[in-house]
Design a protein around this motif. Structure first.
Motif, PDB file in Angstrom:
ATOM      1  N   LYS A  85     -18.273  -6.082  69.115  1.00 23.92           N
ATOM      2  CA  LYS A  85     -17.849  -5.376  67.920  1.00 23.92           C
ATOM      3  C   LYS A  85     -17.726  -6.350  66.751  1.00 23.92           C
ATOM      4  N   ARG A  87     -17.056  -6.295  62.111  1.00 23.90           N
ATOM      5  CA  ARG A  87     -16.676  -5.492  60.951  1.00 23.90           C
ATOM      6  C   ARG A  87     -17.698  -5.672  59.839  1.00 23.90           C
ATOM      7  N   SER A  89     -17.594  -3.209  56.934  1.00 23.94           N
ATOM      8  CA  SER A  89     -16.913  -2.756  55.724  1.00 23.94           C
ATOM      9  C   SER A  89     -15.641  -3.562  55.500  1.00 23.94           C
ATOM     10  N   LEU A  92     -12.062  -1.725  55.842  1.00 25.81           N
ATOM     11  CA  LEU A  92     -11.469  -1.354  57.117  1.00 25.81           C
ATOM     12  C   LEU A  92     -10.794  -2.553  57.770  1.00 25.81           C
ATOM     13  N   GLU A  94     -10.365  -2.520  61.193  1.00 20.72           N
ATOM     14  CA  GLU A  94     -10.881  -2.603  62.545  1.00 20.72           C
ATOM     15  C   GLU A  94     -12.405  -2.740  62.520  1.00 20.72           C
ATOM     16  N   ASP A  96     -16.175  -1.919  62.714  1.00 20.46           N
ATOM     17  CA  ASP A  96     -16.829  -0.632  62.465  1.00 20.46           C
ATOM     18  C   ASP A  96     -18.308  -0.642  62.845  1.00 20.46           C
ATOM     19  N   ASN A 195     -24.187   3.066  65.906  1.00 20.00           N
ATOM     20  CA  ASN A 195     -23.894   2.771  64.510  1.00 20.00           C
ATOM     21  C   ASN A 195     -24.214   3.960  63.605  1.00 20.00           C
ATOM     22  N   THR A 251     -12.609   1.366  69.045  1.00 24.00           N
ATOM     23  CA  THR A 251     -12.735   1.478  67.590  1.00 24.00           C
ATOM     24  C   THR A 251     -11.398   1.168  66.926  1.00 24.00           C
ATOM     25  N   TRP A 252     -10.567   2.174  66.737  1.00 21.90           N
ATOM     26  CA  TRP A 252      -9.322   1.961  65.989  1.00 21.90           C
ATOM     27  C   TRP A 252      -8.173   1.421  66.831  1.00 21.90           C
TER      28      TRP A 252
END
Length: 369
Positions: A85, A87, A89, A92, A94, A96, A195, A251-252
């Motif tokens: 994983k 990031r 963005s 955010l 977390e 993404d 994605n 994800t979150w």
């Protein structure tokens, strides 16, 4: 004369140095690739262990064919993607996005099988290495190893056929030309699954005539009942036609699992006197997203017009902390919502469901094509 001889000797010496340098550079690159391979294998062995969330995607495709009364060929394809994983963005907190670092492909049909591993740069996603092993039902085996530099250039090929070393290109199964294409296709498939941000295909052109609402709803309900019966029958059949996607992700916060099931028909059309084309259409798709957090779960169903990918019905059930909500959307021949049933204060006439169904169909087509 002596100067000419010295020049010639110097030239040969320089060529030898360059050749030795090139060989040394290639040896270093292959050594680094083997190190990256060992690190990837170690990471895979620890995937989902020691309290960490598993990060992988498994796609299974069952495509059975009855050749005659005594012969059924059950073709099965299994793809497994391992990813990290990251990031994209800055808005955010977390991760993404997902970046694949290793792919395993297993295929079998009627005693024949193939096994493929693809190693990718964990930071750039570029192809570094591919291992391919083929085996026939008669016991013949062949292997190939392909090594690539950071620019995607092939730097080494090693192949075996029938247990003996062979030169690249000396065997019919030589896959050198298709390795990069195969890796690119698989990465494209992974990207579609994991994605966001892809352009969705357009829906079918509107038809001129639509059935009365009551008649249309009756047709949809009977089509739904028939599809559910076929799904149950497919699970027990000797000849199965289905695709399953299992995604272990994070994800979150808590780990999550996404399960997508496709059920499809295959139709063969005569194009020319001696040629045919085969098209596969989903008649039903279900997906379930489960979070390891307060019993959070989302379940969706998508029902399609036979011999098409036109959505005619969608169902959503959401549960969390003991609370539940449902949505049902019925669509006419033009894709317009003619009936919406929900116990929620919000609904969009099924637009989100139509978009999701289109994306799932495009993923299905990438798998089966």
């Amino acid at each position: 004369m002596w100067n000419d001889r010295l020049k010639t000797a110097f030239l040969f010496l320089l060529m030898g140095i360059c050749a030795a340098g090139a060989q040394s550079s290639k040896d270093v690159q292959i050594k680094n690739i083997r190190k990256a391979y060992a690190e990837a294998k170690s990471q895979i062995a620890q995937n989902g262990k020691n309290g960490g969330a598993p990060l992988d995607v498994t796609i299974t495709w069952n495509d059975g064919t009855q050749v005659d009364e005594d012969l059924i060929i059950n073709e099965e394809l299994e793809l497994t993607f391992y990813f990290n994983k990251h990031r994209v963005s800055s808005e955010l907190d977390e991760p993404d996005a997902s970046l694949c670092y290793f792919i395993v492909e297993k295929w079998s049909a009627n005693g024949h099988s193939s096994y493929r591993e693809i190693l990718l740069d964990p930071n750039e996603g570029t192809l570094l290495f591919c291992f391919l092993k083929l085996e026939t039902h008669a016991g013949f085996e062949a292997e190939a190893r392909y090594y690539y530099d950071a620019q995607g250039n092939l730097i080494e090929v090693k192949q075996k056929s029938g247990g003996k070393d062979v030169k690249p290109g000396d065997v019919e199964w030589d896959d050198e030309g298709g390795v990069k294409t195969k890796a690119a296709d698989l990465l494209d498939l992974f990207d579609w699954v994991m994605n966001p941000g892809h352009e969705l295909m357009e829906t079918s052109n509107p038809v001129a005539k639509t059935a009365p609402k009551a008649e249309r709803l009756k047709t949809i309900r009977s089509t739904y009942a028939a599809a559910k019966a076929r799904v149950a029958k497919n699970e027990k059949a000797d000849i199965r036609h289905d695709v399953q996607i299992v995604v272990h992700n994070q994800t979150w916060g808590p780990p999550e699992t996404l399960l997508v099931n496709y059920y499809y028909d295959t139709f063969t059309d005569q194009v020319e006197p001696d040629a045919t084309s085969t098209d596969s259409f989903c008649y039903f798709i279900s997906e379930r997203l489960h979070h390891n957090h307060m019993g959070s779960e989302i379940y969706n169903e998508y029902l399609f017009e036979p011999k098409s990918h036109d959505l005619i019905f969608s169902y959503t059930h959401v549960a969390e902390e003991g609370e539940q909500q449902e949505w049902r959307f019925y669509f006419d021949e033009n894709g317009t919502c003619i009936e919406a049933k929900t116990d929620s204060d919000t609904q969009d006439d099924g637009k989100a469901d139509k978009d999701r169904a289109r994306k799932l169909v495009m993923i299905f087509q990438k798998i089966t094509n």
